[in-house]
Design an enzyme around this catalytic site. Structure first.
Site, PDB file in Angstrom:
ATOM      1  N   GLY A  63       2.228   2.922  -2.211  1.00  0.00           N
ATOM      2  CA  GLY A  63       3.374   2.927  -3.101  1.00  0.00           C
ATOM      3  C   GLY A  63       4.556   2.109  -2.660  1.00  0.00           C
ATOM      4  N   ARG A  91       4.066   9.511   6.005  1.00  0.00           N
ATOM      5  CA  ARG A  91       3.085  10.586   6.120  1.00  0.00           C
ATOM      6  C   ARG A  91       2.762  10.818   7.586  1.00  0.00           C
ATOM      7  NH1 ARG A  91      -0.037   8.363   1.709  1.00  0.00           N
ATOM      8  NH2 ARG A  91      -1.359   7.364   3.261  1.00  0.00           N
ATOM      9  N   GLU A 129      -9.618   3.551  -8.568  1.00  0.00           N
ATOM     10  CA  GLU A 129      -8.576   4.318  -9.260  1.00  0.00           C
ATOM     11  C   GLU A 129      -8.606   4.013 -10.751  1.00  0.00           C
ATOM     12  OE1 GLU A 129      -4.670   4.638  -7.154  1.00  0.00           O
ATOM     13  OE2 GLU A 129      -5.559   3.096  -5.865  1.00  0.00           O
ATOM     14  N   ASP A 139      -6.483   7.160   0.654  1.00  0.00           N
ATOM     15  CA  ASP A 139      -5.651   8.279   1.117  1.00  0.00           C
ATOM     16  C   ASP A 139      -5.895   9.551   0.314  1.00  0.00           C
ATOM     17  OD1 ASP A 139      -4.377   7.302  -1.162  1.00  0.00           O
ATOM     18  OD2 ASP A 139      -2.489   6.808  -0.141  1.00  0.00           O
ATOM     19  N   THR A 140      -6.089   9.431  -1.003  1.00  0.00           N
ATOM     20  CA  THR A 140      -6.358  10.635  -1.802  1.00  0.00           C
ATOM     21  C   THR A 140      -7.674  11.280  -1.413  1.00  0.00           C
ATOM     22  OG1 THR A 140      -7.446   9.376  -3.575  1.00  0.00           O
ATOM     23  CG2 THR A 140      -5.058   9.695  -3.761  1.00  0.00           C
ATOM     24  N   GLU A 187      -7.026   0.179  -9.958  1.00  0.00           N
ATOM     25  CA  GLU A 187      -7.157  -0.575  -8.714  1.00  0.00           C
ATOM     26  C   GLU A 187      -8.430  -0.147  -7.993  1.00  0.00           C
ATOM     27  OE1 GLU A 187      -3.722  -0.114  -6.235  1.00  0.00           O
ATOM     28  OE2 GLU A 187      -2.337  -0.935  -7.704  1.00  0.00           O
ATOM     29  N   SER A 210       0.840  -1.193   0.000  1.00  0.00           N
ATOM     30  CA  SER A 210       0.000   0.000   0.000  1.00  0.00           C
ATOM     31  C   SER A 210       0.872   1.239   0.000  1.00  0.00           C
ATOM     32  CB  SER A 210      -0.917   0.014   1.229  1.00  0.00           C
ATOM     33  OG  SER A 210      -0.162   0.087   2.416  1.00  0.00           O
TER      34      SER A 210
END
Length: 395
Positions: free
Chosen positions: A161, A363, A266, A285-286, A278, A159
Site C-alpha cells: 500500500g 507491520r 488479487e 501478505d494476506t 494484481e 508494495s
C-alpha cells in the site's frame, strides 16, 4: 531430486532477494529440506537474515552489486521476494543458466503495475478496472480527468500500500500525486490511475504452479487500510459462479507468467462478476492466514514448488483469520508484553517478525486464529490483539 548438506560443497543453495517477514518464512521452509539460504535486503538484520546461513545488505536495484553476489554465491535458485529488483540482471542471469523462481519473465512483468496490467488486460483479455498511466503532473491530471473521480492512484512500483491513495474530490488530486511520488519503491516516477471499483469484497486466490500441475487454494478475504493489509480470513464465501470465474482468471494469468511457485492473484468480486486487480509471483501478505488454516502454509507450498517437489494435496484445517500487528512511531526498540494473555485462548497463535526499527508505521507481527467459522476466528483474533501491549521505547 538431490539435496546436499548445507555449508558443504554439495549444498543446494537458494538466494532470497528480499528478507522481510514473508521471506523469513520461506527461508525456514527451505531449511526444513536442508537447503542453504542466502538472504539479501536493503537493511541489516532483516527478518529472513536472522535465520539465513548468510546475508548481504544492498539495494536490489543495484544490478552491478546484485550480479556480483549471485556470481560469487552461485545459487541453485534465485527467489525474488520484493518488487523492486534490477530485473534486467535477473533476465540476463536466467539466459546464462541461473534459475529464477518462478521465472525472470514473471518477476519482470509483475515488478511494476504497468507490465502486469497490460499482460492481463491486453494480452490475456481479462476484465480489469479502467486505467491510465502518467509520467508527470500534467499527464496525471489528464488521467484523473479521463478516468473520473473517485479514482485510485498508485506508483507503478510499490508494495504493502505504500504510495497508494484514493481521490474522492478535486481537493485530493495534489495530495494523491505527492503520496504516489513519495511512496514508490524506486523513488518518484510513473503512476497508474484506476477507476474506483464498486465491489462487494476482494479476494486473494493463492495459486501454486508445481511439478504436478496447478493447485488453487481456498479464497482469502481481506481488509486493507490505504492498500495495506490489516486482516485476512479464509475461506471467503463466494457464489459457485464467481468461484469458477476466479479460478479461470487465476489459471489464465499464472499460465501466462509460467514457472513453478506460489502466486497471489488479487481480484474484486461484485455478485458473480470477477475483476482482475494484481498478481504477485511470491507469497502474499494476506496469505499469512495459511499458517493456521492449512496443513501446508503458502510458504511451505512455495518452497516445495520452487524446489520441483510434488504437492499431491493441500488439507484445509479450519476457518481461520489473521490480524496484522502494526506499530507506529520512530524507534529501534519495540517491546511486546502480555503475550501470555494473547495466547490464552484456544486456537490462537502469534508470530513476531523481528524487524529492527520503525519510522512511521510498520507491520511487526501477526496474530492467527482458527474457529468454528470465519466470524468466530476473526473475533478470536480481535480479542487476542486487544490484550497485546506494545511499548515504543526511545532510541
Amino acid at each position: 531430486m538431490k539435496i546436499g548438506t548445507p555449508l558443504t560443497k554439495v549444498a543446494k543453495k537458494a538466494l532470497l532477494c528480499g528478507s522481510g517477514e514473508l521471506g523469513k518464512e520461506v527461508a525456514i521452509e527451505l531449511q526444513r529440506f536442508g537447503v542453504e539460504v542466502i538472504a539479501l535486503d536493503r537493511y541489516e538484520n532483516a527478518p529472513a537474515m536472522q535465520v539465513a546461513h548468510r546475508s548481504y545488505v544492498l539495494s536490489m536495484l543495484d544490478g552491478v552489486r546484485l550480479r556480483e553476489i549471485i556470481e560469487a554465491e552461485k545459487p541453485d535458485i534465485i527467489i525474488p521476494e520484493v518488487e523492486a529488483i534490477a530485473t534486467p540482471v535477473l533476465v540476463e542471469l536466467e539466459k546464462e543458466g541461473y534459475r529464477v523462481a518462478p521465472t525472470a519473465k514473471a518477476v519482470w512483468l509483475t515488478m511494476n503495475r504497468e507490465g502486469i496490467r497490460r499482460l492481463a488486460a491486453e494480452e490475456c483479455g481479462l476484465k480489469t478496472t479502467e486505467y491510465r498511466f502518467a509520467d508527470n503532473r500534467e499527464e496525471f491530471e489528464k488521467a484523473v480527468a479521463e478516468i473520473g473521480i473517485p479514482c485510485v492512484v498508485k506508483p507503478i512500483m510499490s508494495s504493502s500500500g505504500h504510495g497508494q491513495s484514493t481521490v474522492k474530490c478535486e481537493a485530493d488530486i495534489e495530495k494523491a500525486w505527492q503520496i504516489a511520488q513519495e511512496g514508490g519503491r524506486a523513488g518518484a516516477g510513473r503512476v497508474i490511475v484506476e477507476r474506483f471499483v464498486d465491489f462487494d469484497y476482494e479476494i486473494t486466490l493463492l495459486t501454486v504452479r508445481h511439478i504436478g500441475g496447478t493447485t488453487l487454494l481456498e479464497p482469502i478475504g481481506h481488509h486493507q487500510v490505504d492498500g495495506d493489509y490489516r486482516e485476512s480470513w479464509q475461506p471467503q464465501p463466494m457464489s459457485e459462479k464467481a468461484r469458477e470465474k476466479a479460478h479461470e482468471v487465476a489459471r489464465t494469468i499464472t499460465d501466462a507468467l509460467g514457472g513453478y511457485g506460489i502466486f497471489g492473484v488479487e481480484m474484486f468480486i461484485k455478485g458473480d462478476e470477477v475483476i482482475f486487480s494484481e498478481v504477485s509471483p511470491r507469497p502474499h501478505d494476506t496469505g499469512m492466514v495459511t499458517m493456521a488454516s492449512q496443513d501446508l502454509s503458502e510458504f511451505a507450498l512455495h518452497a516445495r514448488a520452487v524446489l520441483g517437489l510434488p504437492i499431491p494435496s493441500v488439507r484445509f484445517i479450519a476457518p481461520s483469520a489473521s490480524k496484522a500487528i502494526v506499530v507506529e512511531g520512530d524507534t529501534d526498540k519495540v517491546e511486546f508484553e502480555n503475550i501470555e494473555k494473547v495466547l490464552e485462548e484456544e486456537g490462537v497463535q502469534m508470530r513476531i517478525f523481528g524487524k529492527p526499527e520503525v519510522v512511521g508505521h510498520r507491520r511487526f507481527g501477526v496474530i492467527l486464529a482458527t474457529g468454528i467459522s470465519v466470524e468466530d476466528a476473526l473475533a478470536k483474533a480481535e480479542r487476542a490483539y486487544a490484550k497485546l501491549g506494545v511499548n515504543i521505547l526511545p532510541r
